[in-house]
Scaffold this motif. Structure first.
Motif, PDB file in Angstrom:
ATOM      1  N   SER A  85      19.053  70.662  29.535  1.00 37.83           N
ATOM      2  CA  SER A  85      18.654  69.703  30.125  1.00 37.83           C
ATOM      3  C   SER A  85      17.333  68.471  29.205  1.00 37.83           C
ATOM      4  CB  SER A  85      18.573  69.365  31.270  1.00 37.83           C
ATOM      5  OG  SER A  85      17.329  70.573  31.064  1.00 37.83           O
ATOM      6  N   TYR A 124      22.517  65.734  36.148  1.00 31.09           N
ATOM      7  CA  TYR A 124      21.846  66.254  37.057  1.00 31.09           C
ATOM      8  C   TYR A 124      22.271  66.252  38.758  1.00 31.09           C
ATOM      9  CZ  TYR A 124      19.243  66.223  33.641  1.00 31.09           C
ATOM     10  OH  TYR A 124      18.308  66.804  32.239  1.00 31.09           O
ATOM     11  N   GLY A 125      23.595  66.840  38.618  1.00 32.95           N
ATOM     12  CA  GLY A 125      24.447  67.190  39.937  1.00 32.95           C
ATOM     13  C   GLY A 125      25.128  66.209  40.488  1.00 32.95           C
ATOM     14  N   GLY A 130      21.774  63.113  41.823  1.00 34.24           N
ATOM     15  CA  GLY A 130      20.482  64.070  40.536  1.00 34.24           C
ATOM     16  C   GLY A 130      20.104  63.370  39.709  1.00 34.24           C
ATOM     17  N   SER A 133      17.132  62.033  41.597  1.00 32.35           N
ATOM     18  CA  SER A 133      15.873  62.760  41.892  1.00 32.35           C
ATOM     19  C   SER A 133      15.482  62.783  39.881  1.00 32.35           C
ATOM     20  CB  SER A 133      16.620  63.922  41.328  1.00 32.35           C
ATOM     21  OG  SER A 133      15.317  65.289  42.034  1.00 32.35           O
TER      22      SER A 133
END
Length: 162
Positions: A85, A124-125, A130, A133
């Protein structure tokens, strides 16, 4: 400098530089080393994003992702992100909150991820929530360096289209 970007010529958003390595296997072996890069054309500015697509092995979505840091003697350092990430080095994130980092880095990071068929939302989701966030509280942290130095001379890499 003429034709160069340099730190004084900083644009609003971080520039993305995509480089092809002459010896990607050696670079992979030196992943945890302290990276230094020669920049004879002064193209790299503090905080710019550098991406080496050949570093991607499938182990993580952010392999080969670095941020530029000035170093002594005209050399520049490359601070790496995490493998899986985006993690901003403290030297790059200092004094910036999530919205400021988003304004600076989202365009370059989206281009890097698009090269892999991904996006910040997917990373991220799976939805923009995501990514929202992530940018609300971006990850900041030092990546461990093993003490070795890895020096890329100007002959060790060539620019690709970002």
């Amino acid at each position: 400098t003429a034709g160069g970007r340099g730190a004084a010529a900083r644009a609003m958003a971080a520039a993305l530089h995509v480089f092809k390595l002459r010896d990607p296997e050696r670079a992979r072996e030196m992943w945890r080393a302290s990276w230094h890069i020669e920049d004879p054309e002064d193209r790299l500015a503090l905080g710019d994003v550098v991406y080496f697509p050949q570093m991607a092995s499938g182990a993580g979505d952010c392999e080969g992702l670095f941020f530029v840091e000035p170093r002594a003697e005209g050399r520049k350092g490359l601070l790496r992100s995490a493998l899986e990430s985006v993690v901003f080095p403290p030297a790059v994130a200092a004094g910036k909150d999530g919205p400021a980092l988003r304004a600076l880095y989202e365009p370059a990071l989206e281009k890097v991820l698009a090269r892999q068929g991904l996006s910040m939302a997917a990373l991220y989701g799976g939805a923009d929530g995501g990514a929202q966030s992530f940018w609300g509280a971006p990850d900041v942290g030092e990546q461990r360096v093993d003490g070795e130095r890895f020096h890329l001379s100007a002959e060790d890499y060539t620019a690709e289209e970002a």
